[in-house]
Scaffold this active site. Structure first.
Site, PDB file in Angstrom:
ATOM      1  N   GLY A  71      -1.471  -4.334  -3.617  1.00  0.00           N
ATOM      2  CA  GLY A  71      -0.155  -4.952  -3.507  1.00  0.00           C
ATOM      3  C   GLY A  71       0.383  -5.250  -4.891  1.00  0.00           C
ATOM      4  CB  THR A 122       0.422 -10.696  -5.780  1.00  0.00           C
ATOM      5  OG1 THR A 122       1.826 -10.948  -5.789  1.00  0.00           O
ATOM      6  CG2 THR A 122      -0.319 -11.896  -6.335  1.00  0.00           C
ATOM      7  CG  LEU A 123      -3.900 -11.224  -4.741  1.00  0.00           C
ATOM      8  CD1 LEU A 123      -4.293 -12.090  -3.554  1.00  0.00           C
ATOM      9  CD2 LEU A 123      -4.874 -11.444  -5.887  1.00  0.00           C
ATOM     10  CE1 TYR A 168      13.428   0.776   5.381  1.00  0.00           C
ATOM     11  CE2 TYR A 168      12.894   1.758   3.276  1.00  0.00           C
ATOM     12  CZ  TYR A 168      13.195   0.649   4.037  1.00  0.00           C
ATOM     13  OH  TYR A 168      13.234  -0.602   3.443  1.00  0.00           O
ATOM     14  N   GLY A 220       7.779   1.071   2.002  1.00  0.00           N
ATOM     15  CA  GLY A 220       6.521   0.621   1.386  1.00  0.00           C
ATOM     16  C   GLY A 220       5.334   1.052   2.232  1.00  0.00           C
ATOM     17  CG  ASP A 247       3.037  -2.995   1.769  1.00  0.00           C
ATOM     18  OD1 ASP A 247       3.996  -2.198   1.767  1.00  0.00           O
ATOM     19  OD2 ASP A 247       3.110  -4.136   1.315  1.00  0.00           O
ATOM     20  CG  ASP A 306       2.238  -7.616   4.355  1.00  0.00           C
ATOM     21  OD1 ASP A 306       1.720  -6.494   4.154  1.00  0.00           O
ATOM     22  OD2 ASP A 306       1.831  -8.653   3.795  1.00  0.00           O
ATOM     23  CB  THR A 332       9.329 -31.805  -8.396  1.00  0.00           C
ATOM     24  OG1 THR A 332      10.164 -32.741  -9.060  1.00  0.00           O
ATOM     25  CG2 THR A 332       9.837 -30.382  -8.664  1.00  0.00           C
TER      26      THR A 332
HETATM   27  N1  LIG Z   1      -7.323 -15.429  -3.621  1.00  0.00           N
HETATM   28  C1  LIG Z   1      -5.998 -15.528  -3.824  1.00  0.00           C
HETATM   29  N2  LIG Z   1      -5.497 -15.476  -5.055  1.00  0.00           N
HETATM   30  C2  LIG Z   1      -4.153 -15.522  -5.233  1.00  0.00           C
HETATM   31  N3  LIG Z   1      -3.238 -15.658  -4.256  1.00  0.00           N
HETATM   32  C3  LIG Z   1      -3.710 -15.732  -3.005  1.00  0.00           C
HETATM   33  C4  LIG Z   1      -5.091 -15.661  -2.721  1.00  0.00           C
HETATM   34  N4  LIG Z   1      -5.241 -15.743  -1.385  1.00  0.00           N
HETATM   35  C5  LIG Z   1      -4.039 -15.849  -0.858  1.00  0.00           C
HETATM   36  N5  LIG Z   1      -3.098 -15.873  -1.821  1.00  0.00           N
HETATM   37  C6  LIG Z   1      -1.671 -15.966  -1.543  1.00  0.00           C
HETATM   38  O1  LIG Z   1      -1.338 -14.648  -1.100  1.00  0.00           O
HETATM   39  C7  LIG Z   1      -0.256 -14.124  -1.849  1.00  0.00           C
HETATM   40  C8  LIG Z   1      -0.520 -12.669  -2.125  1.00  0.00           C
HETATM   41  O2  LIG Z   1      -0.700 -12.085  -0.849  1.00  0.00           O
HETATM   42  P1  LIG Z   1      -0.905 -10.522  -0.714  1.00  0.00           P
HETATM   43  O3  LIG Z   1      -0.598 -10.180   0.697  1.00  0.00           O
HETATM   44  O4  LIG Z   1      -2.212 -10.144  -1.285  1.00  0.00           O
HETATM   45  O5  LIG Z   1       0.253 -10.006  -1.669  1.00  0.00           O
HETATM   46  P2  LIG Z   1       0.521  -8.508  -2.116  1.00  0.00           P
HETATM   47  O6  LIG Z   1       0.027  -7.615  -1.009  1.00  0.00           O
HETATM   48  O7  LIG Z   1       1.995  -8.520  -2.308  1.00  0.00           O
HETATM   49  O8  LIG Z   1      -0.239  -8.336  -3.382  1.00  0.00           O
HETATM   50  C9  LIG Z   1      -0.200 -14.912  -3.119  1.00  0.00           C
HETATM   51  O9  LIG Z   1       1.163 -14.985  -3.511  1.00  0.00           O
HETATM   52  C10 LIG Z   1      -0.767 -16.264  -2.711  1.00  0.00           C
HETATM   53  O10 LIG Z   1       0.270 -17.108  -2.228  1.00  0.00           O
HETATM   54  C1  LIG Z   2       8.457  -4.674  -0.254  1.00  0.00           C
HETATM   55  C2  LIG Z   2       7.128  -4.498  -0.958  1.00  0.00           C
HETATM   56  C3  LIG Z   2       7.272  -4.716  -2.443  1.00  0.00           C
HETATM   57  C4  LIG Z   2       6.127  -5.506  -0.387  1.00  0.00           C
HETATM   58  O1  LIG Z   2       4.914  -5.311  -1.049  1.00  0.00           O
HETATM   59  P1  LIG Z   2       3.834  -6.476  -1.217  1.00  0.00           P
HETATM   60  O2  LIG Z   2       4.521  -7.788  -0.906  1.00  0.00           O
HETATM   61  O3  LIG Z   2       2.784  -6.160  -0.206  1.00  0.00           O
HETATM   62  O4  LIG Z   2       3.342  -6.397  -2.605  1.00  0.00           O
HETATM   63  C5  LIG Z   2       6.578  -3.074  -0.701  1.00  0.00           C
HETATM   64  O5  LIG Z   2       6.532  -2.851   0.671  1.00  0.00           O
HETATM   65  C6  LIG Z   2       7.443  -2.010  -1.362  1.00  0.00           C
HETATM   66  O6  LIG Z   2       7.280  -1.751  -2.531  1.00  0.00           O
HETATM   67  N1  LIG Z   2       8.369  -1.396  -0.570  1.00  0.00           N
HETATM   68  C7  LIG Z   2       9.192  -0.324  -1.086  1.00  0.00           C
HETATM   69  C8  LIG Z   2      10.639  -0.625  -0.773  1.00  0.00           C
HETATM   70  C9  LIG Z   2      10.925  -0.729   0.717  1.00  0.00           C
HETATM   71  O7  LIG Z   2       9.963  -0.930   1.508  1.00  0.00           O
HETATM   72  O8  LIG Z   2      12.113  -0.614   1.096  1.00  0.00           O
HETATM   73  K   LIG Z   3       0.884  -6.801   1.310  1.00  0.00           K
END
Ligand SMILES: Nc1ncnc2c1ncn2[C@@H]1O[C@H](COP(=O)(O)OP(=O)(O)O)[C@@H](O)[C@H]1O
Ligand SMILES: CC(C)(COP(=O)(O)O)[C@@H](O)C(=O)NCCC(=O)O
Ligand SMILES: [K+]
Length: 279
Positions: A8, A10-11, A92, A99, A101, A120, A177
């Protein structure tokens, strides 16, 4: 062993699955970065005979990762968003731009319960709809909890919402806050999910099963009013459905698939919508 990767923004999550027993042996997550160090970021590849990847990272990063893996592992499956797969047609205009995912989640949800709403909760919160019969309608993208928090630049970035705090607390006005921020972004996320789900079910005249996944699914789940299930491995479920490698996957069983509660009756959804229109 099978190594499943869900990369993803982030992770980068990984999961090691036993090819024979189909049981999950280990899993982990690392901050998504530009390169992978086998043995450090992901399990040592010597035990891996197949890799399946869902990635929304930049194409260059994905190509780099795939090249590295192909040098070490016999079978590497890279998931792509396609026009159609497993009975689901991509809604689409340009299917490849959906995406991966989101596409994996839609396919896993359809495999499990047929038509569904797949949410998601990751870096972004994505909400996708698949009708009974397999037509994917497209969906919605909004900032995830973490992005909303960061965008406020109020120094509350690293104060996560406690997934086990009382849901009622989050409905109260914040008195400092970090509370004001956490209650605000929580309400923004859950209000959007509740309203979008109701609007689309009403438009399509079908109450769809509702599935949540992603790192923030547990937090968002607490405010989602419609009956729903949380499926942490839903994106991996799409990889299993697209590239079945174990006996149980070939029999159509998806790992960690939850019991999905029956949706509420359409009348209740219509009533909830009518009420929210009043306010
Ligand atoms: N171990 C972790 N470290 C960091 N963030 C986490 C963790 N577990 C859950 N989170 C939460 O999950 C979010 C990332 O979720 P994820 O579905 O993995 O994102 P993506 O698929 O976009 O990378 C982070 O923004 C945070 O809020
Ligand atoms: C919207 C997203 C960034 C979400 O990704 P994630 O939150 O899992 O990192 C991913 O699905 C993406 O890059 N989509 C491409 C653009 C679209 O789905 O329209
Ligand atoms: K995801």
């Amino acid at each position: 062993m099978i190594l499943d990767l869900d990369i993803g923004n982030t992770l980068s999550k990984w999961r090691l699955k036993d090819s024979n027993s189909s049981e999950i042996r280990s899993r982990g997550a690392v901050w998504t970065r530009e390169e992978w160090r086998p043995g450090a970021d992901i399990p040592d590849l010597d035990v891996v005979e197949a890799v399946r990847i869902s990635s929304v990272a930049r194409r260059a990063v994905l190509d780099e990762t795939v090249a590295l893996l192909r040098r070490r592992v016999g079978t590497v499956h890279v998931a792509r968003s396609t026009h159609e797969a497993l009975g689901v047609s991509n809604g689409y205009e340009e299917p490849a731009r959906l995406g991966v995912d989101r596409w994996m989640g839609a396919l896993a949800g359809y495999q499990l319960v047929g038509g569904c709403c797949a949410v998601d909760c990751g870096s972004a919160i994505t909400i996708d709809f698949v009708l009974p019969g397999g037509r994917h309608l497209g969906g919605y993208i909004l900032p995830g909890l973490r992005l909303m928090k960061e965008s406020l630049k109020l120094g509350t970035r690293n104060v996560a919402i406690d997934p086990d705090s009382e849901a009622e607390e989050l409905l109260e006005p914040g008195r400092r806050t970090v509370e004001a921020v956490n209650h605000g972004i929580y309400m923004a996320a859950v209000s959007a999910v509740n309203r979008i789900y109701s609007e689309v079910c009403e438009q399509q005249e079908v109450a769809l099963p509702l599935l949540l996944t992603g790192g923030d699914a547990r937090v968002v789940s607490r405010g989602v009013q419609a009956p729903h299930a949380v499926w942490p491995d839903m994106v991996y479920g799409g990889l299993e459905a697209c590239f079945p490698l174990t006996a149980s996957e070939r029999a159509g069983r998806l790992s960690g698939a939850p019991e999905v509660p029956a949706p509420v009756a359409m009348e209740k959804i219509r009533a909830a919508l009518a009420f929210s229109m009043l306010l």
